[in-house]
Design an enzyme around this catalytic site. Structure first.
Site, PDB file in Angstrom:
ATOM      1  N   ARG A 104       1.193  -1.274  -0.333  1.00 46.91           N
ATOM      2  CA  ARG A 104      -0.245  -0.227  -0.298  1.00 46.91           C
ATOM      3  C   ARG A 104       0.681   1.554  -0.484  1.00 46.91           C
ATOM      4  NH1 ARG A 104      -5.479   1.508   3.334  1.00 46.91           N
ATOM      5  NH2 ARG A 104      -6.275  -0.089   1.698  1.00 46.91           N
ATOM      6  N   HIS A 131      -7.347   0.852  -6.952  1.00 50.28           N
ATOM      7  CA  HIS A 131      -7.598  -0.914  -5.527  1.00 50.28           C
ATOM      8  C   HIS A 131      -8.232  -1.809  -5.688  1.00 50.28           C
ATOM      9  CE1 HIS A 131      -7.813  -1.620  -1.226  1.00 50.28           C
ATOM     10  NE2 HIS A 131      -8.809  -0.915  -0.810  1.00 50.28           N
ATOM     11  N   GLN A 134     -10.052  -4.105  -3.373  1.00 45.19           N
ATOM     12  CA  GLN A 134     -11.556  -3.821  -3.199  1.00 45.19           C
ATOM     13  C   GLN A 134     -12.589  -3.959  -3.927  1.00 45.19           C
ATOM     14  OE1 GLN A 134     -12.396  -2.443   0.326  1.00 45.19           O
ATOM     15  NE2 GLN A 134     -14.257  -2.913  -0.601  1.00 45.19           N
ATOM     16  N   ASP A 219     -17.264   6.686  -1.796  1.00 42.96           N
ATOM     17  CA  ASP A 219     -16.345   6.669  -0.957  1.00 42.96           C
ATOM     18  C   ASP A 219     -15.803   8.297  -0.780  1.00 42.96           C
ATOM     19  OD1 ASP A 219     -13.239   5.803  -0.763  1.00 42.96           O
ATOM     20  OD2 ASP A 219     -12.584   5.665  -2.322  1.00 42.96           O
ATOM     21  N   CYS A 259     -15.906   1.629   0.745  1.00 43.97           N
ATOM     22  CA  CYS A 259     -15.067   1.023   0.898  1.00 43.97           C
ATOM     23  C   CYS A 259     -14.512   0.666   1.917  1.00 43.97           C
ATOM     24  CB  CYS A 259     -13.489   0.918  -0.174  1.00 43.97           C
ATOM     25  SG  CYS A 259     -13.450   2.372   0.127  1.00 43.97           S
ATOM     26  N   ARG A 287     -13.196  -8.865   1.978  1.00 43.41           N
ATOM     27  CA  ARG A 287     -11.861  -8.426   2.076  1.00 43.41           C
ATOM     28  C   ARG A 287     -11.447 -10.000   1.750  1.00 43.41           C
ATOM     29  NH1 ARG A 287     -10.177  -2.804   1.398  1.00 43.41           N
ATOM     30  NH2 ARG A 287      -8.059  -4.196   0.416  1.00 43.41           N
TER      31      ARG A 287
HETATM   32  N1  NVA Z   1      -9.605   6.506  -2.125  1.00 45.71           N
HETATM   33  C1  NVA Z   1      -9.257   5.864  -0.166  1.00 45.71           C
HETATM   34  C2  NVA Z   1      -9.201   4.525  -0.267  1.00 45.71           C
HETATM   35  C3  NVA Z   1      -9.547   4.037   1.146  1.00 45.71           C
HETATM   36  C4  NVA Z   1      -9.554   2.730   1.314  1.00 45.71           C
HETATM   37  C5  NVA Z   1      -8.078   6.818  -0.468  1.00 45.71           C
HETATM   38  O1  NVA Z   1      -7.654   6.054  -1.122  1.00 45.71           O
HETATM   39  O2  NVA Z   1      -7.697   6.988   1.289  1.00 45.71           O
HETATM   40  N1   CP Z   2     -11.508  -0.425   2.640  1.00 43.54           N
HETATM   41  C1   CP Z   2     -10.114  -0.320   2.723  1.00 43.54           C
HETATM   42  O1   CP Z   2      -9.255  -0.257   2.239  1.00 43.54           O
HETATM   43  O2   CP Z   2     -10.253  -0.391   4.182  1.00 43.54           O
HETATM   44  P1   CP Z   2      -8.605   0.439   4.984  1.00 43.54           P
HETATM   45  O3   CP Z   2      -8.009   1.862   4.720  1.00 43.54           O
HETATM   46  O4   CP Z   2      -8.953   0.333   6.079  1.00 43.54           O
HETATM   47  O5   CP Z   2      -7.913  -0.605   4.421  1.00 43.54           O
END
Ligand code: NVA
Ligand code: CP
Length: 308
Positions: A104, A131, A134, A219, A259, A287
């Site tokens: 990540r 992502h 997800q 989101d 998500c 997930r």
């Molecule tokens: N769009 C959000 C998704 C979090 C799971 C982010 O990148 O923070």
């Molecule tokens: N939806 C998602 O990826 O959640 P986290 O940021 O908690 O991993």
């Protein structure tokens, strides 16, 4: 055979994705029945987190344990990555020690670099651009609740961000149509929209965008790394909140997904997550199951022959 990565949904064919979703559903059923599947016994997943996480970390870590293996959490703060060790070197070293690596991070290009130098599978656990993990959980949830996504219409409402980009790719991979509803200036990148022009429609008005669709997804308005833009985004996105009233424009059996984490009172009204059309908890739980199917696919190839 060369190693397979999962950097975006396009790394797997539509057929492979369909099999993976069905395997996820099977693994979930077996897990809930108390059956043990350990195709990854003694296998190890390295997990590099440059951004925060609850669901992704817990689901990958629990998934590896349930499949008979284990995982190692690495953050830049306490690994040499944070002190400038090149991604290329990190990739080569991890390839000598573990069976797969989950990342990540911010830059999608960094992820591609890591994958280029890895001889083990690399999994995208969120970048600024995509992502895909997800999406596996979202599609699994839709299939469990309503059957195949083929021919359905989905509305993405909110920011044209990493989640939206993965929905755009999912539209082709899972054969549905995507309506994107965002304020001006927050569209996904033009190149991606051009590449998927046959799969997407841009609609500015939320009620019009949601009319008659089978799934509505949103989101956060400010993603990780956009914290300073929070106040401006809150103003710009205000008309794009998803509420039960907005959902009434969709089909009667439409579902709502997010998500998570969610901000009640911003992208969702206070009561949206608890509405009867919301499947966000099932989506979050999936997930675990979807990624177990993914880990099995990438690390040992086709799943063991199992049935209840
Ligand atoms: N769009 C959000 C998704 C979090 C799971 C982010 O990148 O923070
Ligand atoms: N939806 C998602 O990826 O959640 P986290 O940021 O908690 O991993």
């Amino acid at each position: 055979m060369s190693v397979r990565h999962f950097l975006t949904l396009t790394d797997l064919s539509p057929q492979e994705l369909e099999r993976l979703i069905h395997r996820a559903i099977e693994l979930k059923r077996r897990h809930k029945a108390g059956l043990i599947d350990e195709p990854l016994k003694n296998r190890v997943l390295a997990m590099i987190f440059e951004k925060s996480s609850t669901r992704t970390r817990v689901s990958f870590e629990a998934g590896m344990i349930q499949l008979g293996g284990g995982s190692i959490f690495l953050s830049p703060r306490d690994s040499q990555l944070g002190r400038g060790e090149p991604l290329e070197d990190t990739a080569r070293v991890l390839s000598e020690m573990v069976d797969a690596v989950m990342v990540r991070t911010y830059s999608h290009q960094d992820l591609e670099t890591l994958a280029h130098y890895s001889t083990i599978p690399v999994i995208n656990a969120l970048t600024d651009d995509f992502h895909p993990c997800q999406l596996l959980a979202d599609v699994q949830t839709f299939v469990e609740c309503r059957g195949s996504m083929q021919g359905k219409t989905v509305t993405w409402i909110g920011d044209g961000n990493n989640m939206c980009n993965s929905y755009i790719q999912a539209a082709r991979q899972f054969d549905f149509h995507l309506r994107i509803c965002c304020p001006e200036g927050y569209e996904p990148k033009q190149q991606l929209m051009d590449d998927y022009a046959d799969r997407i429609t841009l609609i500015r008005d939320p009620a019009e965008a949601v009319a008659g669709v089978q799934l509505v997804v949103t989101d956060v308005w400010a993603s990780m790394g956009q914290e300073e833009e929070q106040a401006r985004r809150k103003r710009d996105f205000a008309p794009y909140q998803v509420s039960p009233k907005l959902m009434d424009h969709a089909t009667k059996d439409a579902l709502f997904m997010h998500c998570l984490p969610a901000h009640r009172g911003e992208e969702v009204s206070e009561d949206m997550l608890d509405d009867h059309r919301s499947v966000v908890w099932q989506e979050a739980g999936n997930r675990l199951h979807a990624q177990k199917a993914l880990l099995e696919f990438l690390i040992v190839g086709s799943p063991a022959q199992t049935s209840l």
